[in-house]
Design an enzyme around this catalytic site. Structure first.
Site, PDB file in Angstrom:
ATOM      1  N   CYS B 130       5.370   4.774 -12.085  1.00  0.00           N
ATOM      2  CA  CYS B 130       4.121   4.181 -12.321  1.00  0.00           C
ATOM      3  C   CYS B 130       3.281   4.884 -13.637  1.00  0.00           C
ATOM      4  O   CYS B 130       2.995   6.261 -13.434  1.00  0.00           O
ATOM      5  CB  CYS B 130       3.159   4.389 -11.209  1.00  0.00           C
ATOM      6  N   LYS B 165      12.727   3.330  -7.930  1.00  0.00           N
ATOM      7  CA  LYS B 165      12.117   2.477  -8.979  1.00  0.00           C
ATOM      8  C   LYS B 165      12.243   3.127 -10.457  1.00  0.00           C
ATOM      9  O   LYS B 165      11.262   4.026 -10.614  1.00  0.00           O
ATOM     10  CB  LYS B 165      10.998   1.828  -8.522  1.00  0.00           C
ATOM     11  N   ILE B 191      13.153  -3.129 -13.461  1.00  0.00           N
ATOM     12  CA  ILE B 191      12.458  -2.027 -14.059  1.00  0.00           C
ATOM     13  C   ILE B 191      11.042  -1.964 -13.854  1.00  0.00           C
ATOM     14  O   ILE B 191      10.559  -3.110 -13.245  1.00  0.00           O
ATOM     15  CB  ILE B 191      12.550  -2.111 -15.419  1.00  0.00           C
ATOM     16  N   GLY B 265       7.239 -10.431 -10.141  1.00  0.00           N
ATOM     17  CA  GLY B 265       5.931  -9.965 -10.300  1.00  0.00           C
ATOM     18  C   GLY B 265       4.876 -10.624 -10.806  1.00  0.00           C
ATOM     19  O   GLY B 265       4.227 -11.644  -9.983  1.00  0.00           O
TER      20      GLY B 265
HETATM   21  C1  LIG Z   1      -0.986  -5.965 -11.585  1.00  0.00           C
HETATM   22  C2  LIG Z   1       0.475  -4.985 -11.287  1.00  0.00           C
HETATM   23  C3  LIG Z   1       0.631  -4.015 -10.283  1.00  0.00           C
HETATM   24  C4  LIG Z   1       1.570  -3.402 -10.240  1.00  0.00           C
HETATM   25  N1  LIG Z   1       1.531  -2.662  -9.222  1.00  0.00           N
HETATM   26  C5  LIG Z   1       2.682  -1.894  -8.741  1.00  0.00           C
HETATM   27  C6  LIG Z   1       2.968  -0.824  -7.698  1.00  0.00           C
HETATM   28  O1  LIG Z   1       1.632  -0.531  -7.218  1.00  0.00           O
HETATM   29  N2  LIG Z   1       3.978  -0.214  -7.580  1.00  0.00           N
HETATM   30  C7  LIG Z   1       5.212  -0.447  -8.400  1.00  0.00           C
HETATM   31  O2  LIG Z   1       6.260   0.273  -8.154  1.00  0.00           O
HETATM   32  N3  LIG Z   1       5.249  -1.369  -9.521  1.00  0.00           N
HETATM   33  C8  LIG Z   1       4.078  -2.038  -9.561  1.00  0.00           C
HETATM   34  N4  LIG Z   1       3.861  -2.903 -10.511  1.00  0.00           N
HETATM   35  C9  LIG Z   1       5.354  -3.376 -11.442  1.00  0.00           C
HETATM   36  C10 LIG Z   1       6.142  -4.602 -10.695  1.00  0.00           C
HETATM   37  O3  LIG Z   1       6.265  -4.105  -9.379  1.00  0.00           O
HETATM   38  C11 LIG Z   1       7.210  -4.984 -11.526  1.00  0.00           C
HETATM   39  O4  LIG Z   1       8.117  -3.693 -11.736  1.00  0.00           O
HETATM   40  C12 LIG Z   1       6.874  -5.118 -12.978  1.00  0.00           C
HETATM   41  O5  LIG Z   1       5.446  -5.827 -13.109  1.00  0.00           O
HETATM   42  C13 LIG Z   1       8.007  -6.032 -13.838  1.00  0.00           C
HETATM   43  O6  LIG Z   1       7.853  -7.304 -13.228  1.00  0.00           O
HETATM   44  P1  LIG Z   1       7.203  -8.638 -13.664  1.00  0.00           P
HETATM   45  O7  LIG Z   1       7.632  -8.858 -14.838  1.00  0.00           O
HETATM   46  O8  LIG Z   1       7.994  -9.759 -12.881  1.00  0.00           O
HETATM   47  O9  LIG Z   1       6.133  -8.544 -13.188  1.00  0.00           O
HETATM   48  C14 LIG Z   1       2.742  -3.732 -10.967  1.00  0.00           C
HETATM   49  C15 LIG Z   1       2.845  -4.748 -11.716  1.00  0.00           C
HETATM   50  C16 LIG Z   1       1.607  -5.536 -12.089  1.00  0.00           C
HETATM   51  C17 LIG Z   1       1.628  -6.514 -12.994  1.00  0.00           C
END
Ligand SMILES: Cc1cc2nc3c(=O)[nH]c(=O)nc-3n(C[C@H](O)[C@H](O)[C@H](O)COP(=O)(O)O)c2cc1C
Ligand SMILES: Cc1cc2nc3c(=O)[nH]c(=O)nc-3n(C[C@H](O)[C@H](O)[C@H](O)COP(=O)(O)OP(=O)(O)OC[C@H]3O[C@@H](n4cnc5c(N)ncnc54)[C@H](O)[C@@H]3O)c2cc1C
Ligand SMILES: Cc1cc2nc3c(=O)[nH]c(=O)nc-3n(C[C@H](O)[C@H](O)[C@H](O)COP(=O)(O)OP(=O)(O)OC[C@H]3O[C@@H](n4cnc5c(N)ncnc54)[C@H](O)[C@@H]3O)c2cc1C
Ligand SMILES: Cc1cc2nc3c(=O)[nH]c(=O)nc-3n(C[C@H](O)[C@H](O)[C@H](O)COP(=O)(O)O)c2cc1C
Ligand code: FES
Ligand code: FES
Lengths: 251, 305, 305, 251
Positions: B130, B165, B191, B265
């Site tokens: 993160c 992750k 990722i 996501g």
């Molecule tokens: C608003 C938001 C909050 C997120 N919070 C977390 C989190 O708490 N823990 C985590 O491992 N990843 C978190 N992520 C990352 C997502 O789980 C994911 O890995 C990333 O957004 C890529 O996928 P996407 O392009 O489909 O969103 C977050 C992403 C977004 C957009």
């Protein structure tokens, strides 16, 4: 309860500088929405939806009126749409203004710029309950003024412009005195305005509608939070709000 | 007949689709849109040892085909999550993956151990990547040694399978993957977001209050595909892929690159129904490109260079 | 009155806009659209010691708000470039920046030295970050020590100011920037492309023949802005920014993040007039946001954290 | 010389399965384009332009006809456009088919699928010079067949489908014998077809039009290269081609 709905654009007109009024048709939303709720509007070519307040409802015609100001690429894109096209929206979103049905009182509405729209549907709803409405509407300049007549139909109405090019000159807070006595207030507008008002009207019962950049718009991503005064925590503007008691949140 | 099922350590998935951590909170909001039992699994929002309030706002910004976020791990803390959120999700016929985060090794252990006490969580997703948490200053996600250490600690603290992750903000993602595999990881999840920034012209400063944020959405899909493709060839543990997925075709692209399951996501924000819609479209998409099952497609895009 | 001029080592730019290397060849094609004298500078396509044929096709793929490319440094070799291309560009009232690449330290030296013999090249852009060249296996662009070495070698081989072009595919871009600054770089150029991949579903293999390609375009702008913002605070040499620029607002965002000039790459492909259009729009854009000049805006978005 | 032009969509019709014929209006391009050249079309929401061949020109009406098959998101987007809208194109791009004005001979045109369109304007131009035209058009199935009548008006014409659902069954190469004697050929179609043809017709003078994924479309990015037979180097399909002598390039 919010749903994902298709709404049909019935009419589209510019009502002030950079300001568009759009009337859209959708049975579910028009029948269920309350003043202060918003639509979360999908815009082609944009990742995130745009929150736009419900400015009026016509339950007979199943229509919802929204007003928006063109400020960036999303609203600019919305401004290219035409009647007959449809929009994908989530709605009605959030919790609206709490309205005490028993209320027999005088209510002050204080709107700033593009914060004015949700107050119109609120005012109309309150007026139908025979509540006395006073409204103060602030705009940057004359060119941005809209809905003056509509608010005048609800009750006493003051328009203020920053530069005095229309109505009173100054900020909405400058006019509050003129408005006379009232029991509680509802306000929506830019953050500095809300700060000034809640400070000035400290002690008076009031509800304010807030704005924040949103991710999901449904309460799942924690993007749109506002610190609360007591618990030390945060509330979500999209799902706990956008309307809060003035005393509840730290602006 | 297409078969969407995939079996991964701790996870008997009826289909390979799950909402990504942080984009779905603990499921309550989206449960109003559809039956969460349709999902292969749910990846819960990150849990930390104690309550976190997260970063100041603005926390998100829109970018071209993507978004930045710096939520900052706002969550009620692991105890409350176990008390209030896990039971809600356990009502559904879906697997539950708990995303765990922390500022220190001890915090990770504490969270892992807490989830270990519950019956309803099926796997842990170890969030070492993160980009929005600065406390401690420890870069678990970019140093292979640190990543191995936290993986080992969490494995010891919990009987649950651990999916580490990975962060894309590294020079060598294969090295990171190998390090956590050697440290006992049961799977990988990749990722997380790319670190990015947007400057707000009117205010002349970074739009996101935290200055930087994590870039997600279709913009990063090519980076995700590349990293999964590279890592798949060097590890033998399964990968849950994510990064910009919004269609069944995207899912197939991730499967071909080497992912065994796929998280969605950012796409939930535009379309709350995106997960069930993908699940529905997946059999036809597999068939269109000549695959009998999800299992059949995994890693099939990998060509030896 | 707005002032677009910027003075950088070796470059007296009448405006801060220049086409990015590899997206403009040696200017001939775009000279049919407009007078190249409008440009602040031109960054030429990479030159290598001898002719390179580049990679097999397909060499490009479209992605969400971006594209992947793996051209593979196709170029006629530095001698022919000096003979045939530099004189053509020298006809225009614009600065010429030669992008130099190689597989070995010696090749870099050779190319740098060749440009040193000419009068018409004003600066070198040291491409240590091209992700599409595998020969030698040496990662000049991701190892600070190697990056410093090649910078030193090129500085020795040429009197021309050297702008080192940094790769975004690193864990710590600040470390890379500091290493090349210490090694004598006169400026930085950032960012090159992010390594990405697209898998072609019908053929079930990477679409780009080289498998991976470099991701460019608006999709990567947040990464570019973040890296420039970070690096600017740790170096005192100027930065030429790039990555997804297509409007005058984008240019201002790069200036605020710390860039002193801005290159435009992928956007040329959709709009061949993008550079002159940005140059024309820039004075008004600066004014709109309260800046008197380009110089005035540089680094003004940086807030001490 | 290629320019960046706005073209107005005059008409739009589906002429076969997934296949759209669009007539666009633009004075500059209609007056200067030659057979075999293409337009490089900007598509909203897409980073890269799409190359589409010029299928016909009407110089009196200043119109250009293009035909495209919906195969991906860009062509799908183009298929949502309607007359009255305009497109941003670069054109005319590339070098077209070389036409020997002195030629008094028989020419074979061999088109496959969406490679057929550029051959139509070529054939029309040749026919105006009283050159004898024979054409062979290959399509996947009956549903994809288009322009059969138009080619019949130019001379002898054979249609072939992969599955035999229309015309001859098989590949265009299977029909070459039927076509009888000819002096030279022009061909456009998928790579396997062009490979088969240039192999089968080795020795005959021929020109082929090639496809490759493009970046700039103007010769600046080196994306769209094809290896040449002699120099060991590459030619750029967008600016050196898309038409090449059959003997010049390594397919
Ligand atoms: C608003 C938001 C909050 C997120 N919070 C977390 C989190 O708490 N823990 C985590 O491992 N990843 C978190 N992520 C990352 C997502 O789980 C994911 O890995 C990333 O957004 C890529 O996928 P996407 O392009 O489909 O969103 C977050 C992403 C977004 C957009
Ligand atoms: C509950 C609520 C109700 C609203 N009601 C109205 C209304 O009735 N009429 C109206 O004109 N505007 C309203 N707004 C503001 C409106 O959402 C923004 O003006 C709009 O999102 C700007 O989009 P853009 O693409 O034009 O601007 P851009 O600046 O290009 O948008 C970039 C991103 O920032 C977000 N953003 C920018 N400004 C705001 C803002 N003020 N509030 C929230 N997000 C923002 C956008 O949604 C988008 O994600 C409301 C906002 C909220 C939170
Ligand atoms: C010189 C030339 C002339 C052409 N003339 C025609 C024509 O007259 N009618 C017609 O229907 N098609 C023609 N094509 C093919 C046409 O360009 C592609 O079908 C189209 O680009 C596909 O775009 P898409 O977004 O629908 O597909 P996607 O697969 O989504 O496109 C993704 C990317 O790949 C590129 N691409 C995909 N297929 C091709 C291809 N076959 N050739 C080149 N680039 C491709 C696209 O341009 C885009 O950049 C021609 C191609 C070339 C090179
Ligand atoms: C087709 C293409 C070819 C490129 N060739 C080179 C090159 O030869 N040398 C180099 O240093 N960068 C090269 N680049 C990278 C660009 O100069 C630039 O750093 C990158 O594309 C980011 O900018 P953009 O998003 O504006 O394209 C190339 C980029 C593209 C798209
Ligand atoms: S916008 Fe996601 S919680 Fe409010
Ligand atoms: S597409 Fe750029 S050189 Fe042909």
């Amino acid at each position: 309860m919010m749903k994902k709905e298709k709404v049909l654009i019935n009419s589209f007109r510019q009502i002030a500088l950079d300001t568009i009024e759009m009337v859209v048709e959708n049975a579910y939303i028009s029948q269920t929405a309350k003043p202060g709720q918003f639509l979360h509007v999908s815009v082609e070519g944009h990742m995130l939806r745009r929150p736009i307040s419900i400015a009026d409802i016509n339950k007979e015609k199943n229509t919802i009126t929204i007003l928006f100001k063109v400020v960036g690429s999303g609203t600019a894109k919305l401004a290219t749409l035409t009647p007959g096209m449809s929009l994908d929206v989530l709605g009605p979103n959030g919790n609206g203004f709490q309205i005490d049905d028993q209320q027999k009182s005088t209510i002050l509405l204080i709107g700033g710029g593009i914060g004015v729209p949700p107050l119109y549907y609120l005012g109309k709803t309150l007026a139908e309950k025979n509540i006395e409405i006073i409204s103060i509407l602030g705009f940057q300049t004359k060119d941005y003024v809209f809905y003056e007549e509509k608010f005048s139909n609800l009750g006493r109405n003051y328009v203020v412009t920053d530069d005095g090019s229309y109505g009173e000159k100054g900020f909405v807070t400058d006019v509050v005195k003129m408005a006379g006595d009232f029991d509680s207030y509802y306000s929506c507008g830019p953050l500095p305005m809300l700060k000034a008002i809640t400070t000035k009207l400290k002690g008076k019962p009031g509800m304010i509608s807030l704005e924040e950049r949103m991710g999901c718009g449904v309460g799942a991503c924690m993007a749109c939070v506002i610190p609360t005064k007591k618990s030390g925590g945060y509330k979500k503007i999209c799902s706990d709000g956008p309307v809060f008691h003035a005393e509840e949140v730290s602006l | 007949m297409n078969n969407l099922a995939v079996n991964l350590p701790g996870l008997e998935l009826k289909n390979p689709i799950m909402p990504a951590s942080g984009c779905f909170a603990f499921g309550r909001e989206y449960s109003k849109f559809y039956d969460l039992s349709k999902l292969g699994a749910v990846m819960m929002k990150a849990a930390t040892g104690t309550e976190r309030f997260g970063n100041p706002t603005p926390r998100v910004a829109e970018t071209a085909s993507g978004m930045l976020n710096a939520i900052g791990l706002q969550n009620p803390g692991v105890e409350k999550i176990i008390e209030n959120e896990v039971p809600f999700l356990a009502n559904y016929d879906t697997s539950i993956i708990a995303n765990i985060a922390g500022s220190t090794l001890e915090e990770y252990e504490k969270v892992a151990n807490a989830f270990n006490q519950t019956d309803d969580v099926h796997a842990l997703e170890l969030n070492i990547s993160c980009p929005n948490v600065k406390e401690g200053g420890i870069q678990f996600g970019t140093d292979p040694g640190m990543a191995a250490k936290v993986t080992e600690a969490v494995k010891k603290a919990s009987r649950l399978p651990v999916y580490v992750k990975l962060s894309p903000n590294v020079t060598n993602v294969v090295e990171m993957a190998k390090a956590v595999e050697a440290a006992g990881a049961d799977g990988l999840s990749m990722i997380n977001t790319l670190t990015g920034m947007q400057i707000h012209l009117p205010s002349k400063k970074p739009l996101i209050a935290n200055q930087t944020g994590g870039l997600s959405g279709p913009a990063i899909k090519p980076v995700a595909i590349r990293m999964i493709y590279e890592v798949k060839q060097h590890v033998s543990i399964p990968i849950i892929g994510m990064g910009g997925v919004s269609t069944a075709e995207d899912v197939l692209e991730f499967l071909l690159a080497g992912a065994s399951a796929v998280a969605v996501g950012t796409a939930n924000f535009n379309n709350p129904y995106v997960c069930p819609e993908i699940i529905e479209a997946l059999p036809e998409t597999l068939q269109k490109y000549g695959f009998d099952s999800v299992q059949d497609a995994i890693g099939k895009g990998i060509v030896q260079a």
